[in-house]
Design an enzyme around this catalytic site. Sequence first.
Site, PDB file in Angstrom:
ATOM      1  N   THR A  74       5.147 -42.526 -20.217  1.00 38.44           N
ATOM      2  CA  THR A  74       4.032 -41.635 -20.543  1.00 38.44           C
ATOM      3  C   THR A  74       2.669 -42.275 -20.291  1.00 38.44           C
ATOM      4  O   THR A  74       2.541 -43.491 -20.163  1.00 38.44           O
ATOM      5  CB  THR A  74       4.111 -41.197 -22.017  1.00 38.44           C
ATOM      6  OG1 THR A  74       3.938 -42.334 -22.859  1.00 38.44           O
ATOM      7  CG2 THR A  74       5.436 -40.521 -22.320  1.00 38.44           C
ATOM      8  N   ASP A  75       1.665 -41.407 -20.275  1.00 34.61           N
ATOM      9  CA  ASP A  75       0.283 -41.863 -20.171  1.00 34.61           C
ATOM     10  C   ASP A  75      -0.283 -42.037 -21.584  1.00 34.61           C
ATOM     11  O   ASP A  75       0.446 -41.942 -22.574  1.00 34.61           O
ATOM     12  CB  ASP A  75      -0.546 -40.890 -19.329  1.00 34.61           C
ATOM     13  CG  ASP A  75      -0.594 -39.478 -19.894  1.00 34.61           C
ATOM     14  OD1 ASP A  75      -0.285 -39.279 -21.086  1.00 34.61           O
ATOM     15  OD2 ASP A  75      -0.954 -38.564 -19.133  1.00 34.61           O
ATOM     16  N   MET A  76      -1.578 -42.257 -21.687  1.00 36.11           N
ATOM     17  CA  MET A  76      -2.214 -42.488 -22.987  1.00 36.11           C
ATOM     18  C   MET A  76      -2.073 -41.303 -23.934  1.00 36.11           C
ATOM     19  O   MET A  76      -2.098 -41.464 -25.146  1.00 36.11           O
ATOM     20  CB  MET A  76      -3.700 -42.822 -22.797  1.00 36.11           C
ATOM     21  CG  MET A  76      -3.945 -44.123 -22.059  1.00 36.11           C
ATOM     22  SD  MET A  76      -3.592 -45.576 -23.044  1.00 36.11           S
ATOM     23  CE  MET A  76      -4.882 -45.492 -24.242  1.00 36.11           C
TER      24      MET A  76
ATOM     25  N   ILE B 295       2.106 -37.990 -22.542  1.00 38.17           N
ATOM     26  CA  ILE B 295       2.682 -37.031 -21.593  1.00 38.17           C
ATOM     27  C   ILE B 295       3.289 -37.808 -20.429  1.00 38.17           C
ATOM     28  O   ILE B 295       2.722 -38.789 -19.951  1.00 38.17           O
ATOM     29  CB  ILE B 295       1.593 -36.055 -21.083  1.00 38.17           C
ATOM     30  CG1 ILE B 295       1.090 -35.206 -22.258  1.00 38.17           C
ATOM     31  CG2 ILE B 295       2.110 -35.193 -19.951  1.00 38.17           C
ATOM     32  CD1 ILE B 295      -0.119 -34.345 -21.920  1.00 38.17           C
TER      33      ILE B 295
END
Length: 132
Positions: free
Chosen positions: A14-16, A19
């Site tokens: 995931t990203d920050m 997601i």
Amino acid sequence: MMHRFPLRVYYEDTDMAGIVYYANYLRYIERARSDWVREIGIDQQAMKARGIVFAVRRIEADYLQPARFDDELDVVTTLTQLTPARMVMAQTVSRDGDVLFAAVVTIACIGAGGKPVRLPAELRLMPISVAS
């Protein structure tokens, strides 16, 4: 022919915002294709020893909804076309029945010099029920 591959989204996917990073969907569907090939009895190590490997020739992808950290996902792979030179597969990534990502992937084989070659006979001659 349909293949189901379950997976869970890990933090590293995931990203920050938590997601799934868009490129990871390509990894998910690659894992599912590799699992399917193994399940139908194709030995990719033996193919490689003969100088033949699978290669993605084309991919069309639609990102429909985000997956998030800790989601349980299903990757479904359906063979839609099999010719002597290529396989075309429809792949979806779903959560609880909702499709998050959909792709159509064309796979070919390449030989030692990077040139296209026919699919291995054991795959071309398999009695596969191809979905339309």
